[in-house]
Design a protein around this motif. Structure first.
Motif, PDB file in Angstrom:
ATOM      1  N   ASN A  28       0.837  -1.185   0.000  1.00 35.81           N
ATOM      2  CA  ASN A  28       0.000   0.000   0.000  1.00 35.81           C
ATOM      3  C   ASN A  28       0.874   1.237   0.000  1.00 35.81           C
ATOM      4  O   ASN A  28       1.745   1.388   0.861  1.00 35.81           O
ATOM      5  CB  ASN A  28      -0.841   0.014   1.287  1.00 35.81           C
ATOM      6  N   ARG A  29       0.646   2.135  -0.962  1.00 41.71           N
ATOM      7  CA  ARG A  29       1.415   3.368  -0.953  1.00 41.71           C
ATOM      8  C   ARG A  29       0.535   4.448  -0.368  1.00 41.71           C
ATOM      9  O   ARG A  29      -0.519   4.771  -0.923  1.00 41.71           O
ATOM     10  CB  ARG A  29       1.814   3.732  -2.369  1.00 41.71           C
ATOM     11  N   THR A  42      -4.804   6.088  -0.469  1.00 38.24           N
ATOM     12  CA  THR A  42      -3.723   5.175  -0.827  1.00 38.24           C
ATOM     13  C   THR A  42      -3.843   4.681  -2.250  1.00 38.24           C
ATOM     14  O   THR A  42      -4.900   4.719  -2.861  1.00 38.24           O
ATOM     15  CB  THR A  42      -3.732   3.929   0.094  1.00 38.24           C
ATOM     16  N   ALA A  43      -2.682   4.214  -2.742  1.00 38.83           N
ATOM     17  CA  ALA A  43      -2.652   3.469  -3.997  1.00 38.83           C
ATOM     18  C   ALA A  43      -2.283   2.047  -3.626  1.00 38.83           C
ATOM     19  O   ALA A  43      -1.236   1.806  -3.031  1.00 38.83           O
ATOM     20  CB  ALA A  43      -1.624   4.071  -4.947  1.00 38.83           C
ATOM     21  N   LEU A  44      -3.164   1.114  -3.948  1.00 35.50           N
ATOM     22  CA  LEU A  44      -2.893  -0.280  -3.620  1.00 35.50           C
ATOM     23  C   LEU A  44      -2.210  -0.935  -4.816  1.00 35.50           C
ATOM     24  O   LEU A  44      -2.752  -0.952  -5.918  1.00 35.50           O
ATOM     25  CB  LEU A  44      -4.207  -0.992  -3.293  1.00 35.50           C
ATOM     26  N   TYR A  45      -1.002  -1.448  -4.584  1.00 37.93           N
ATOM     27  CA  TYR A  45      -0.271  -2.098  -5.664  1.00 37.93           C
ATOM     28  C   TYR A  45      -0.568  -3.590  -5.662  1.00 37.93           C
ATOM     29  O   TYR A  45      -1.051  -4.142  -4.675  1.00 37.93           O
ATOM     30  CB  TYR A  45       1.236  -1.880  -5.482  1.00 37.93           C
ATOM     31  N   ASN A  46      -0.240  -4.228  -6.782  1.00 42.31           N
ATOM     32  CA  ASN A  46      -0.422  -5.682  -6.855  1.00 42.31           C
ATOM     33  C   ASN A  46       0.593  -6.370  -5.943  1.00 42.31           C
ATOM     34  O   ASN A  46       1.418  -5.728  -5.304  1.00 42.31           O
ATOM     35  CB  ASN A  46      -0.293  -6.173  -8.300  1.00 42.31           C
ATOM     36  N   ASN A  47       0.515  -7.695  -5.893  1.00 48.42           N
ATOM     37  CA  ASN A  47       1.312  -8.427  -4.917  1.00 48.42           C
ATOM     38  C   ASN A  47       2.815  -8.306  -5.135  1.00 48.42           C
ATOM     39  O   ASN A  47       3.588  -8.388  -4.201  1.00 48.42           O
ATOM     40  CB  ASN A  47       0.918  -9.905  -4.935  1.00 48.42           C
ATOM     41  N   THR A  48       3.243  -8.077  -6.386  1.00 48.11           N
ATOM     42  CA  THR A  48       4.679  -7.952  -6.640  1.00 48.11           C
ATOM     43  C   THR A  48       5.115  -6.493  -6.588  1.00 48.11           C
ATOM     44  O   THR A  48       6.252  -6.175  -6.887  1.00 48.11           O
ATOM     45  CB  THR A  48       5.029  -8.519  -8.038  1.00 48.11           C
ATOM     46  N   VAL A  54      -0.040  -0.448  -9.967  1.00 51.62           N
ATOM     47  CA  VAL A  54      -1.165  -0.058  -9.121  1.00 51.62           C
ATOM     48  C   VAL A  54      -2.392  -0.879  -9.488  1.00 51.62           C
ATOM     49  O   VAL A  54      -2.740  -1.009 -10.652  1.00 51.62           O
ATOM     50  CB  VAL A  54      -1.474   1.441  -9.294  1.00 51.62           C
ATOM     51  N   ALA A  55      -3.037  -1.441  -8.466  1.00 50.70           N
ATOM     52  CA  ALA A  55      -4.248  -2.227  -8.714  1.00 50.70           C
ATOM     53  C   ALA A  55      -5.503  -1.392  -8.473  1.00 50.70           C
ATOM     54  O   ALA A  55      -6.490  -1.546  -9.176  1.00 50.70           O
ATOM     55  CB  ALA A  55      -4.263  -3.443  -7.791  1.00 50.70           C
ATOM     56  N   ASP A  77       3.378   2.163 -12.684  1.00 51.49           N
ATOM     57  CA  ASP A  77       3.659   0.933 -13.430  1.00 51.49           C
ATOM     58  C   ASP A  77       5.157   0.809 -13.654  1.00 51.49           C
ATOM     59  O   ASP A  77       5.753   1.628 -14.355  1.00 51.49           O
ATOM     60  CB  ASP A  77       2.917   0.993 -14.773  1.00 51.49           C
ATOM     61  N   VAL A  78       5.741  -0.211 -13.065  1.00 52.77           N
ATOM     62  CA  VAL A  78       7.185  -0.407 -13.159  1.00 52.77           C
ATOM     63  C   VAL A  78       7.643  -0.606 -14.599  1.00 52.77           C
ATOM     64  O   VAL A  78       8.706  -0.144 -15.009  1.00 52.77           O
ATOM     65  CB  VAL A  78       7.590  -1.609 -12.261  1.00 52.77           C
TER      66      VAL A  78
END
Lengths: 945, 147
Positions: free
Chosen positions: A595-596, A620-626, A630-631, A658-659
């Motif tokens: 969570n960012r 917050t920005a919730l990221y995926n598991n890896t 951002v999800a 997005d990485v």
């Protein structure tokens, strides 16, 4: 083809599970049949078999659930259900959420509650057990049929009954991976949608499904009552179940609204979404039925209507689940599941209960003589019935409108060229009609309290009635005017609704306190009505008067022809913006898990610009598991007594979200090559496009020094690496301001790592190139070490520098030194030129003396400890050091890269103020409390009578 | 043989005997149906770009034209988002939306736009995105492939 022996599958548990489903299916039917026989033939010998069958079918429900849980907890991906809903990273607490996130699991949850409620009735051993559980068992029988996954064939024609929750993944699809016997080690499940990974998904479905399941009980009682012709007794027993169901289902619906408000981005608690609507509609019919139930108990009339309403409420639940699960809602709802292919089965279930009920009503019609006595307009029961009809009207309107996609499908079937119709603006549309429903409910639920049952002498009562009406109308008017002064009501219809809502509050409080002196029965009904009124008032306040703090004054720039409300504002980090009376600053952002969290600081300013209030919100920005993408974005809301402030991140820079994109940007970044030399200024020109014109900005770059320890926030020191960090000053000639950047390049083994610095204010990115590392790599052999002895506090002038040994410091830490148990280790602290600190390490490990050298990179001094000499008596110690100075043969030329990189330190924010929204929650909770007090009242009365 | 008179009598007697409540019930059902059936202006068919140039908002089901520019520069204007979409007739048009670009926008299978055409551009007041469902994904992700 050879049969493949798959590795690692746990087939037995699936087979047991499927067997349990079939057993439950069989025994639910047996229970229904046995109870039926018991009632119909008045034959108690069936009772034992019936109870056994019902209990066994319940055990099967629990067993199936337990087995499915085991499969999910253990991540047995060979099973389709686990593959679809679980993955390796899913935290344990969300396994429950994942369980009922999908079709089969939510059916099981529903059946679970049916079983629990049925067992309660079974253990009560009442006279209604047999007929009621007979009906409940039929419902369970239909539901088990949804989970069978069995093929039934008639000659050539075969169809599939239900969908087996224990079906294997490889049975659902043909994929080449299944040719591999070891496919299980290669796959991982899909996991749970990140939007569902929160505590709401753990609590809202169980409560709501208990609400649905508990609605089957009044229905079962109705069928039972009609069947056994115990109409008066029915009225007495069903009311407590119906009010219980009303309370629980209402709570479940409210939780859904709270979840939407807390966690979703549309900024509200009710969107008239089809799935929301279809859970509300049965509740409305149920509440209407409860009111008619009360009428029937008091007057002995309208019993047929009581039956009708409870039956219709249940049918609506079955229709509701059909809409949700059949995929027909498709584009019109955000909630709907993807279809399971069970539409036909669900339709058959609905039709069975519809026609079955019709038939039962028909054969019992003689029990209900039409009562031709005139409706007494001054009697309480008349207006209560009207109220129930208004609720039914509301339910009918919502159902018809929500069923528009069904209408489209049916019409398209007959007329293939038909393009579906859809409601333009659902919120406007539904509010338009439901507003008048709420007005009527407000007025009726107030006036109704002042009327009396079976009124026969209204003329005598007229005076008292007028006083009550006067009091309540006066109270309502005052409150309406006060409130209307605080809120902007916008249109006359809202004034009417406001008055009606305050009216029911005033009238019910008056009735409860003054007239009934807090009699529990009065309290139950009055609180429910007061709660309803407050809820509507809260809805008006927060709906009509909500406004965006984040309206952007520079929006659109004439590109859009109409005035469309600008909802978002862009905030740069640490740069406050002033809007709508607030000073808003994007202060910080940081990660917690995936969570960012963004710290957005709000300061409310008065008319003089002085801060009167300040708080920080954390969307917050919730990221995926890896943590690569951002999800979802989650809002953060400040709750105060008079208003809520809702904040939501609408967008962040793509390279932060997005990485992959960050990588692509970096690879395509155009770095200009510049060589930095000591005492020589380099120049960089940046060409920037601003709107339609081009601007050239000039910068002066100077190498200040080379620093030892990298300062880049992403950098972590590792053993055996070599890094180089120049300290560069950047002078902006336009604004006359200076910045310092310290990019780092590091080599670890074979790989080179580049830590670039993005100077946001100037939109420039700096990197130091790999070649610079040659200034960091100094060969030991090339160094000319000389030996020196240092006493405590001794200072020596060597190699052009003053080097002072200040003493030993305990508990040394360094990348190269890994402490072991029993080590005695110390830093040997040196001060170079009075300011630079260098700390090589000495360590005694067992019989060995270990040393770790330290390098002063900027001065090129290498300090290596050799030995500690203890003097006589052990009091003083001297340190023997090996010291060398690097010889700089040439002037350093450090190659760096500078590129134009637009700033990425911003967020796009949406922030809304909801005035008075607490009234909505408070009102709804009060309404539910009233309902539950009603449940309590009815249970007590039953025990007494 | 159909007894006309007794049928009429029965019908008339039923009406006379109907209680007020029953009359209200019938009225309510009729009202509900009438309101829905005659509220034509609250509904719109799914339309196309060609028919969307009137005064009212319409709904257009479109697919995203990925080959064209998808523009969202929050630093320029956080409330301006534009892209190109293709309707059911195959017509491609630029769409402007007064808001932020939704997450995973490029992955939308289809979009339902609400709005109207103005000066050759579709101005959308609302967008409903339909994303490909995870559950109909025919591929099975291989572990470790994602890094």
């Amino acid at each position: 083809m050879q049969e493949i022996q798959y590795l690692g599958e746990h087939l037995v548990i699936g087979k047991i599970g499927h067997l349990a489903v079939i057993t439950g299916f069989v025994f639910s039917f047996l229970a229904a049949f046995a109870y039926f026989k018991q009632v119909n033939n008045n034959d108690q010998s069936w009772h034992k078999l019936a109870r056994f069958s019902f209990s066994l079918h319940s055990v099967m429900v629990f067993l199936v659930m337990a087995l499915l849980f085991v499969i999910m907890i253990n991540r047995y991906y060979e099973f389709n259900y686990a593959f679809k809903n679980v993955n390796d990273d899913l935290p344990f607490r969300y396994i429950f959420s994942a369980f009922w996130a999908d079709q089969e699991g939510s059916f099981l949850l529903w059946m679970f509650w049916h079983a629990v409620l049925g067992l309660i009735i079974l253990f009560q051993k009442g006279k209604w057990e047999a007929p009621v559980l007979s009906v409940l068992s039929i419902v369970q029988f239909f539901m088990f049929s949804m989970l069978m996954g069995v093929y039934i064939g008639f000659g050539e024609y075969s169809f599939k009954l239900g969908s087996n929750p224990f079906i294997l993944l490889r049975e659902t699809m043909n994929a080449p991976i299944f040719n591999n016997a070891d496919y299980l080690s290669l796959i991982e499940g899909n996991g749970l949608n990140p939007l569902l990974q929160n505590y709401w998904m753990t609590i809202h479905p169980p409560v709501t499904f208990l609400g649905f399941a508990s609605l089957t009980i009044p229905f079962a009682f109705s069928i039972a009552g009609l069947w056994t012709r115990q109409h008066k007794d029915f009225l007495k027993y069903v009311i407590s179940w119906a009010t219980f169901s009303g309370g629980i289902l209402g709570t479940g619906i409210l939780m859904g609204g709270a979840w939407a408000y807390e966690a979703l981005s549309f900024g509200g608690y009710w969107a008239w979404d089809p799935v929301e609507n279809m859970s509300l509609v049965p509740w409305l019919m149920l509440v209407a039925g409860i009111h008619i139930n009360l009428i029937a108990r008091k007057t002995g009339k309208s019993i047929k209507s009581v039956y009708s309403f409870y039956v219709i409420a249940f049918i609506l639940i079955t229709y509701s689940t059909f809409l949700t699960r059949s995929g027909v809602l498709g584009e019109t709802s955000v909630h709907a599941f993807t279809t399971m292919g069970l539409e036909n089965q669900m339709l058959i279930m609905i039709l069975f209960f519809v026609f079955g009920s019709f038939w039962l009503f028909r054969i019992r019609r003689k029990d209900f003589k039409t009562d031709n006595t005139e409706d007494n307009l001054s009697a309480k029961e008349f207006w209560m019935f009207v109220g129930a009809l208004v609720l039914a009207f509301s339910a009918l309107m919502i159902t018809l409108s929500t069923s528009l996609p069904v209408y489209n499908k049916i019409r398209a079937f007959f007329q293939p060229s038909f393009i579906g119709t859809v409601i333009d603006d659902p919120v406007d549309y539904y509010n338009k009609y439901q507003l008048w429903v709420a007005v009527f409910i407000g007025l009726l639920s107030g006036v109704g309290q002042y009327l009396r049952w079976k009124e026969s002498r209204f003329e005598k009562y007229l005076k008292k009635f007028s006083v009550s009406m006067g009091v309540s109308i006066l109270g309502a008017t005052i409150l309406t005017l006060l409130f209307g002064a605080w809120m902007d009501m916008q249109a006359w219809q809202y004034w009417v609704l406001l008055f009606a809502s305050f009216y029911t509050v005033a009238a019910n409080l008056d009735y409860m306190i003054r007239l009934s002196k807090l009699n529990p029965r009065a309290v139950a009904s009055s609180l429910s009505h007061v709660g309803f009124g407050i809820m509507v008032i809260g809805s008006l306040a927060s709906g009509l008067n909500k406004f965006h703090i984040s309206s952007n004054p520079f929006a659109q720039r004439g590109l859009l022809s109409e005035e469309r409300l600008a909802k978002n504002v862009m905030l740069f980090k640490n740069m406050p913006m002033f809007m709508s009376g607030y000073k808003v600053t994007y202060a910080d952002d940081y990660f917690e898990g995936n969570n960012r969290i963004y710290d957005i600081k709000f300061e409310q300013l008065d008319s003089m610009g002085q801060p009167v209030d300040s708080f920080t919100l954390h969307p917050t920005a919730l990221y995926n598991n890896t943590v690569t993408k951002v999800a979802a974005f989650n809002p953060s809301t400040l709750h105060t007594l008079s208003k809520d402030i809702f904040t939501y991140i609408a967008s962040i820079p793509q390279i932060e979200a997005d990485v992959e994109i960050a990588r692509q940007r970096e690879d395509s970044m155009d770095y200009a090559a510049i060589n930095l030399m000591e005492d020589k200024t380099a120049f960089f020109r940046d060409t920037v496009i601003v709107g339609d014109s081009t601007v050239i900005r000039s910068y002066e770059l100077n190498l200040m020094e080379v620093i030892d320890e990298p300062t880049h926030p992403d950098y972590t020191a590792q053993e055996g690496e070599i890094s180089f960090t120049p300290k560069i000053s950047v002078f902006d000639t336009y604004y006359d301001s200076t910045y310092i950047v310290e990019p780092t390049v590091t080599i670890r083994g074979q790989a080179v790592y580049s830590y670039n610095v993005h100077l946001q204010d100037l939109s420039l990115k700096f990197k130091v190139k790999e070649d610079a590392l040659r200034y960091a790599i100094v060969m030991e052999e090339d160094l000319d070490y000389k030996t020196y002895e240092f006493g405590m506090g001794q200072e020596l002038d060597l190699e052009g520098h003053s080097i002072k040994f200040t003493g030993f410091v305990p508990n040394p830490e360094s990348v190269d030194y890994i402490p072991e148990e029993g080590d005695e280790a110390l830093w040997a602290r040196f001060l170079i030129d009075g300011k630079k600190e260098v700390k090589p390490i000495v360590c005694i490990r067992g019989n060995n003396f270990l040393t770790f050298k330290s390098i002063d990179k900027s001065n090129g001094l290498h300090l290596k400890p050799l030995r500690i000499n203890l003097t006589e008596g052990g009091k003083d110690a001297t340190l023997l050091m090996s010291i060398a100075k690097e010889i700089k043969s040439e002037k350093m030329v450090i190659p760096i890269g500078v590129a134009h990189a637009p700033r990425t330190d911003f967020v796009v924010l949406e922030s809304i103020v909801f005035p008075g929204i607490n009234l909505f929650w408070i009102g709804s909770i009060v309404m539910l409390i009233g309902l539950f007090i009603g449940v309590w009242n009815h249970r007590l009365r039953k025990q007494v009578s | 043989m159909f007894h006309w008179r007794s049928f009429v009598n029965k019908f008339r007697n039923t009406l006379i005997d109907m209680t007020k409540i029953q009359i209200i019930s019938v009225f309510i059902i009729g009202l509900a149906v009438a309101l829905i059936a005659f509220s034509g202006k609250d509904y719109s068919s799914y339309s196309t770009f060609k028919k969307a140039d009137g005064d009212r908002d319409v709904k257009v089901a479109v697919a995203l034209a990925l080959e064209e520019e998808i523009y969202y520069e929050p630093m320029e204007d956080p409330n301006l988002f534009s892209f190109y979409a293709i309707d059911e007739d195959g017509e491609k048009m630029k769409v402007l939306y007064a808001g932020a670009k939704p997450q995973d926008f490029e992955r939308s299978e289809s979009i339902v736009l609400t709005g109207k055409v103005s000066e050759g551009v579709f101005e959308a007041s609302d967008m409903l995105l339909k994303c490909p469902s995870k559950y109909t994904d025919e591929e099975i992700k291989i572990k470790g492939e994602q890094s």
